[in-house]
Design an enzyme around this catalytic site. Sequence first.
Site, PDB file in Angstrom:
ATOM      1  N   GLY A  94       0.853  -1.197   0.000  1.00 30.45           N
ATOM      2  CA  GLY A  94       0.000   0.000   0.000  1.00 30.45           C
ATOM      3  C   GLY A  94       0.880   1.234   0.000  1.00 30.45           C
ATOM      4  O   GLY A  94       2.086   1.156   0.220  1.00 30.45           O
ATOM      5  N   GLY A  96       2.698   3.659   1.448  1.00 30.19           N
ATOM      6  CA  GLY A  96       3.198   3.909   2.796  1.00 30.19           C
ATOM      7  C   GLY A  96       3.696   5.321   2.982  1.00 30.19           C
ATOM      8  O   GLY A  96       3.951   5.758   4.103  1.00 30.19           O
ATOM      9  N   LYS A 117       4.585  11.845  -3.372  1.00 34.20           N
ATOM     10  CA  LYS A 117       5.400  10.745  -2.842  1.00 34.20           C
ATOM     11  C   LYS A 117       6.322  11.331  -1.777  1.00 34.20           C
ATOM     12  O   LYS A 117       7.101  12.244  -2.080  1.00 34.20           O
ATOM     13  CB  LYS A 117       6.215  10.153  -4.001  1.00 34.20           C
ATOM     14  N   GLY A 130       7.122   7.524   6.302  1.00 39.13           N
ATOM     15  CA  GLY A 130       6.225   8.187   5.362  1.00 39.13           C
ATOM     16  C   GLY A 130       6.886   9.267   4.532  1.00 39.13           C
ATOM     17  O   GLY A 130       6.227   9.988   3.782  1.00 39.13           O
ATOM     18  N   ASP A 256       4.510  -4.858  -7.544  1.00 44.17           N
ATOM     19  CA  ASP A 256       3.897  -3.587  -7.123  1.00 44.17           C
ATOM     20  C   ASP A 256       4.462  -2.420  -7.916  1.00 44.17           C
ATOM     21  O   ASP A 256       3.930  -1.316  -7.864  1.00 44.17           O
ATOM     22  CB  ASP A 256       4.092  -3.352  -5.622  1.00 44.17           C
ATOM     23  N   ASN A 257       5.533  -2.664  -8.655  1.00 45.16           N
ATOM     24  CA  ASN A 257       6.120  -1.604  -9.455  1.00 45.16           C
ATOM     25  C   ASN A 257       5.870  -1.820 -10.946  1.00 45.16           C
ATOM     26  O   ASN A 257       6.629  -1.324 -11.788  1.00 45.16           O
ATOM     27  CB  ASN A 257       7.629  -1.504  -9.185  1.00 45.16           C
TER      28      ASN A 257
HETATM   29  P1  AMP Z   1       9.193   1.228  -3.224  1.00 46.68           P
HETATM   30  O1  AMP Z   1      10.486   0.569  -2.951  1.00 46.68           O
HETATM   31  O2  AMP Z   1       9.289   2.734  -3.320  1.00 46.68           O
HETATM   32  O3  AMP Z   1       8.449   0.639  -4.389  1.00 46.68           O
HETATM   33  O4  AMP Z   1       8.315   0.996  -1.920  1.00 46.68           O
HETATM   34  C1  AMP Z   1       7.876  -0.272  -1.502  1.00 46.68           C
HETATM   35  C2  AMP Z   1       6.850  -0.109  -0.417  1.00 46.68           C
HETATM   36  O5  AMP Z   1       7.429   0.473   0.751  1.00 46.68           O
HETATM   37  C3  AMP Z   1       5.677   0.781  -0.774  1.00 46.68           C
HETATM   38  O6  AMP Z   1       4.542   0.237  -0.171  1.00 46.68           O
HETATM   39  C4  AMP Z   1       6.053   2.100  -0.152  1.00 46.68           C
HETATM   40  O7  AMP Z   1       4.919   2.905   0.109  1.00 46.68           O
HETATM   41  C5  AMP Z   1       6.741   1.655   1.124  1.00 46.68           C
HETATM   42  N1  AMP Z   1       7.716   2.647   1.614  1.00 46.68           N
HETATM   43  C6  AMP Z   1       8.910   2.966   1.075  1.00 46.68           C
HETATM   44  N2  AMP Z   1       9.535   3.909   1.807  1.00 46.68           N
HETATM   45  C7  AMP Z   1       8.716   4.215   2.835  1.00 46.68           C
HETATM   46  C8  AMP Z   1       8.806   5.115   3.960  1.00 46.68           C
HETATM   47  N3  AMP Z   1       9.851   5.906   4.145  1.00 46.68           N
HETATM   48  N4  AMP Z   1       7.757   5.143   4.808  1.00 46.68           N
HETATM   49  C9  AMP Z   1       6.691   4.351   4.625  1.00 46.68           C
HETATM   50  N5  AMP Z   1       6.556   3.475   3.616  1.00 46.68           N
HETATM   51  C10 AMP Z   1       7.550   3.404   2.721  1.00 46.68           C
HETATM   52 MG    MG Z   2       6.842   0.897  -5.402  1.00 46.22          MG
END
Ligand code: AMP
Ligand code: MG
Length: 491
Positions: A94, A96, A117, A130, A256-257
């Site tokens: 989700g 995050g 983001k 977040g 998810d990407n």
């Molecule tokens: P990503 O690697 O950007 O595709 O992120 C993978 C997952 O981790 C997604 O669900 C993001 O929303 C969550 N996420 C990444 N960085 C953070 C953060 N600093 N705080 C909360 N959730 C995060």
């Molecule tokens: Mg992602």
Amino acid sequence: MSKSKSNIKTGWNLDYSYLQLPGAFYTRLKPTPVSAPKLVLFNEQLALALGLDVYSLRGEEGAAIFSGNRLPEGAQPLAQAYAGHQFGHFTILGDGRAHLLGEQITPRGERFDIQFKGSGRTPYSRGGDGRAVLGPMLREYIISEAMHALGIPTTRSLAVVATGEPAIRETVLSGSILTRVAASHLRVGTFEFAARSRTIDELKSLADYTIRRHFPEVETNENPYLGLLQEVIKRQADLIARWQQVGFIHGVMNTDNMALSGETIDYGPCAFMDIYSPDTVFSSIDRQGRYAYGNQPNMGAWNLTRFAETLLPLLDPEMSQAVTLAQEALAGYTPLYQRHWLDGMVTKLGLFAREADDTSLVNELLNMMQKYSADYTNTFLGLTFAETRNTTMSDTKEFQQWLEKWQARRSRQKQSITDSQKLMRDKNPAIIPRNHRVEDALEAAEKENNFDLLHRLLAVLKKPYAHVPEQAEYTAPPEPTGRPYQTYCGT
Ligand code: AMP
Ligand code: MG
């Protein structure tokens, strides 16, 4: 669709079709305000195309809006629920650290998600803060805009804000928010979330919504869900072939990407290859080479198989028949990918139509490039401008033989050499976001608060096929450093 009134002053014309989905697919919540937002990058051309008022958003209003501190009138922000296979392992995820502000309806009637983001914690944060940090958000801005200029479907970057707050990582870094513009944020992972943890009715709502939003042409098919699967497969085959043709390595092709719209999404540890080698991996966390350059087409197939699995209950009431339909659709991916790839590669060689031996013509060149550690982009650039001398590869007999074969093949076509050269100029970029250039620009921006290099780089990246002398310095590969380039997820 639940239309909000247009916000005349700033041009916001937000709609919220995502709210039509069952409530389990999102959580409505506002971004967490930040203390001292400063607008560090603003994509005025994109803002104009979206129908936004560039003048008012350039200054304080832009900092307030793109940090989430001030919401456009009537905005109903939300965080999306999804899941995903990360390096092969299933996880409920989700947004995050992201908020969907809404869907901007452009003056031309197109619909684009506007997403922040790094805009604060959500119920999906799983212990994260977040937030995002400045370097990676600037990096996403650079690479996504470069991809767009290269003609590759991608999410875009509208703005980067420095929040004025620290973000604690291994060291203390500057907090930042990127405003991302996307055809949608529907992912393979959104369907995995629905299939694993929701009812069939909810899954069906998601599939119907996705069809309405991206594939209305299959709505009247006898089996619209099979149509959905086939269309998603088509777009990924096309997208990944385009990545391969420019040497782009996504780096983290988790489900998810992977966006169902067929746009490149989630620029984390991605990078462009300098020296051609299929096993190139830049991401520090990809130790097995799962997402290596040469493995991207296979990982596309893997992700699409996960997508097909989620659709099984909708494809046919009879499970065995559903599996057969899914398998048939998936079997179409590899031949389609190969066709796109070869079509692209032959045009890079200035060929207008394909001949039976073209696959080996292309592969012989690639094999030599690997053997002699040739720069991918510059090899094609050299062929385009008939400047193929003075490299380790060009002085070899095998390359000279290949050159003769290619030239003979080229003169056999009815089109003139001039037309062929024009085709090559249009298909072979002079400019890619070279890693060393990107790093230099980011370092100056992050460490010295100097954005000059970054702005120059962004300007050059806008016209990758212009082939003008001013670009020449940006075509140089990096000086050998003796160690491989590494990228980090850098959240
Ligand atoms: P990503 O690697 O950007 O595709 O992120 C993978 C997952 O981790 C997604 O669900 C993001 O929303 C969550 N996420 C990444 N960085 C953070 C953060 N600093 N705080 C909360 N959730 C995060
Ligand atoms: Mg992602």
